[in-house]
Design an enzyme around this catalytic site. Structure first.
Site, mmCIF file in Angstrom:
data_model
loop_
_atom_site.group_PDB
_atom_site.id
_atom_site.type_symbol
_atom_site.label_atom_id
_atom_site.label_comp_id
_atom_site.label_asym_id
_atom_site.label_seq_id
_atom_site.Cartn_x
_atom_site.Cartn_y
_atom_site.Cartn_z
ATOM 1 N N THR A 80 70.835 65.075 26.640
ATOM 2 C CA THR A 80 72.106 65.372 27.441
ATOM 3 C C THR A 80 72.160 64.284 28.658
ATOM 4 O OG1 THR A 80 71.933 67.883 26.362
ATOM 5 C CG2 THR A 80 72.890 67.742 28.720
ATOM 6 N N ARG B 273 78.756 76.542 18.288
ATOM 7 C CA ARG B 273 77.490 77.276 19.459
ATOM 8 C C ARG B 273 77.980 76.953 20.803
ATOM 9 N NH1 ARG B 273 74.159 73.839 22.531
ATOM 10 N NH2 ARG B 273 72.067 74.978 22.768
ATOM 11 N N VAL B 274 77.966 76.955 21.398
ATOM 12 C CA VAL B 274 78.057 76.421 23.032
ATOM 13 C C VAL B 274 76.538 76.921 23.640
ATOM 14 C CG1 VAL B 274 79.502 76.524 25.092
ATOM 15 C CG2 VAL B 274 80.602 76.357 23.029
ATOM 16 N N GLY B 275 76.036 75.772 24.430
ATOM 17 C CA GLY B 275 74.867 75.855 24.830
ATOM 18 C C GLY B 275 75.404 75.792 26.736
ATOM 19 N N ASP B 276 74.040 75.524 27.637
ATOM 20 C CA ASP B 276 74.534 76.141 28.896
ATOM 21 C C ASP B 276 75.230 74.869 29.732
ATOM 22 O OD1 ASP B 276 71.987 74.422 28.321
ATOM 23 O OD2 ASP B 276 71.622 74.149 30.331
ATOM 24 N N THR C 125 68.815 70.851 31.794
ATOM 25 C CA THR C 125 68.402 69.935 30.126
ATOM 26 C C THR C 125 67.697 70.592 29.769
ATOM 27 O OG1 THR C 125 68.137 68.455 28.522
ATOM 28 C CG2 THR C 125 67.376 67.838 31.120
ATOM 29 N N GLY C 126 67.759 70.562 28.733
ATOM 30 C CA GLY C 126 66.600 71.618 27.626
ATOM 31 C C GLY C 126 67.564 73.087 26.819
ATOM 32 N N GLY D 260 69.376 75.471 25.546
ATOM 33 C CA GLY D 260 70.403 75.830 26.038
ATOM 34 C C GLY D 260 70.673 77.205 25.886
HETATM 35 N N1 ASP Z 1 70.661 71.660 27.204
HETATM 36 C C1 ASP Z 1 71.758 71.382 26.131
HETATM 37 C C2 ASP Z 1 72.657 72.530 25.049
HETATM 38 O O1 ASP Z 1 71.564 73.601 25.227
HETATM 39 C C3 ASP Z 1 70.932 70.270 25.265
HETATM 40 C C4 ASP Z 1 69.786 69.546 26.503
HETATM 41 O O2 ASP Z 1 70.242 69.920 27.329
HETATM 42 O O3 ASP Z 1 69.501 68.401 24.961
HETATM 43 O O4 ASP Z 1 73.233 72.507 24.861
#
Ligand code: ASP
Length: 329
Positions: A197, A225-228, A247-248, A250
Site C-alpha cells: 500500500t 471488502r474495504v480496508g482502512d 498501512t497494515g 486494515g
Molecule cells: N491497510 C490496507 C488494507 O487493509 C492494506 C495495506 O496497508 O497493505 O486494505
C-alpha cells in the site's frame, strides 16, 4: 557576562528571523509494511523499489520547494507510486478472492479539513485522482463501486481495463494463498496479504498538512471488502497539527481508528505526534494488528514507526534530511 548577553540577543533575534523565514517543508512516504526480509527480497527488486520511492520523494519534495501545496505534493507522489508495478496500488495492485482488483484511496486537506475517498474501483488508473475529485468536485466525502466509477465517467481521468492492474507476481501471491487456504494452512500465508500500500504526508510552505493513501487492499480479500486506507480517521487523516497515513492489516486499523487516534492523542495529551504514533503502533501489535504509519507534525517532524519486520519508507524532514529505508533496525 554582559558581553555574552549583548552577543546572545542579536543572535537569538537572527535565529528567530531565519526560523520564520525558513518555513519548514517536509514529505514522508510509505510503500507498505509487512514481512519484508532481506532473505526474501532480491537485490534487483530492492533496488527497483528504492528507485521508485526515491523518484516519488524527489518529485513531491520539488513541488513543495517550488511553493506548491501539500495536497499537490502528496497527489504527485502517490500517482507515481500507483504507476509503479512494485507497490500494491494502481498498477501492481493485489487480487481479491474473485481474481479481480478493487482499489481504495483517500486524501485529506489538513488545513481546510476537507477529505475525499473512493473504494472498490477497477477502471480508474490513478485512484488518488478520483479521491481528490470527490473532495474538490462533489459535496461528498466517499463514493464506492459503481457510483464511484460513474462519477469518474464525468471527469477527465485516465481509464483502463481492469486487467491493466494485473502483474504476474500478484497473481502468484493469490494462487499461493488460495492453495494454502484449501489445505487449511492459510494462516501461514497471512503476512504476505498486506504490503505494498502507498501513502504520503506533506507539509507545505504555508504550514498546511495533507495526507493520502492508495491501495489494492489485501490479497484474497472478499469481494466488496474495504480496508482502512480510504476510511478517514482510520488509514488516512490530517488536521492543522498532524497528518497520518497507515498501512497494515486494515480491520485492526479501522477498529482502532488509528490515524485520528494518533493526532487526537497528541493534541489531548500534549505528547509529540511522534510519541503518539509510536504508542498507537505498539498497542496495535498487542491486539494482533500488524503494520505501521507515517506521520508529520506542523513543524515538519517526521515519524515512521512499524511493528512488522519491514516497511518501505522515504522522507525528507524539515532539516532537509533524506531517509530511504526498508527493513527494521
Ligand atoms: N491497510 C490496507 C488494507 O487493509 C492494506 C495495506 O496497508 O497493505 O486494505
Amino acid at each position: 557576562m554582559k558581553q555574552v548577553m549583548k552577543l546572545a540577543i542579536p543572535m537569538l533575534w537572527l535565529a528567530g528571523i531565519s526560523a520564520v523565514d525558513a518555513k519548514p517543508i517536509a514529505l514522508v512516504l510509505h510503500g507498505g509494511a509487512g514481512v519484508i526480509e532481506r532473505s526474501t527480497l532480491s537485490t534487483e527488486k530492492e533496488a527497483a523499489i528504492r528507485k521508485d520511492l526515491e523518484a516519488a520523494l524527489t518529485a513531491g519534495y520539488q513541488k513543495l520547494k517550488d511553493g506548491g501545496t501539500s495536497l499537490d505534493a502528496v497527489t504527485l507522489s502517490i500517482t507515481m507510486l500507483e504507476d509503479s508495478p512494485h507497490f500494491n496500488a494502481g498498477k501492481g495492485a493485489v487480487f481479491n478472492a474473485a481474481g479481480s482488483h478493487e482499489l481504495d484511496a483517500a486524501i485529506m486537506d489538513g488545513f481546510k479539513g476537507r477529505a475525499g475517498a473512493i473504494a472498490g474501483v477497477s477502471t480508474v488508473r490513478n485512484p488518488i485522482l478520483l479521491a481528490r475529485a470527490v473532495m474538490e468536485q462533489s459535496p461528498h466525502v466517499m463514493l464506492v463501486g459503481a457510483g464511484a466509477e460513474a462519477f469518474a465517467d464525468g471527469l477527465d481521468l485516465k481509464r483502463v481495463e481492469p486487467s491493466y492492474f494485473d502483474t504476474q507476481e500478484r497473481l502468484q501471491q493469490l494462487e499461493k494463498m488460495q492453495r494454502a487456504e484449501e489445505s487449511g494452512a492459510a494462516a501461514a500465508y497471512a503476512p504476505v496479504r498486506y504490503f505494498g500500500t502507498v501513502g504520503a504526508v506533506a507539509l507545505d510552505q504555508n504550514g498546511s498538512l495533507a495526507a493520502a493513501t492508495s491501495t489494492g487492499g489485501m490479497t484474497n480479500k472478499r469481494f466488496g471488502r474495504v480496508g482502512d486506507s480510504p476510511i478517514i480517521g482510520a488509514g488516512t487523516f490530517a488536521d492543522r497539527r498532524c497528518g497520518v497515513s497507515a498501512t497494515g492489516h486494515g480491520e485492526f486499523f479501522i477498529r482502532s481508528v488509528v490515524a485520528h487516534e494518533i493526532c487526537a492523542r497528541a493534541r489531548y495529551t500534549g505528547r509529540s505526534v511522534g510519541k503518539a504514533a509510536q504508542e498507537v503502533v505498539r498497542e496495535l501489535k498487542a491486539i494482533g494488528g500488524e503494520g505501521g504509519v507515517i506521520a508529520l507534525d506542523a513543524k515538519g517532524r517526521v515519524t515512521m514507526p512499524f511493528n512488522t519486520p519491514g516497511m518501505y519508507r522515504a522522507a525528507v524532514d524539515s532539516n532537509g534530511k533524506i531517509t530511504i529505508a526498508i527493513f527494521g533496525s
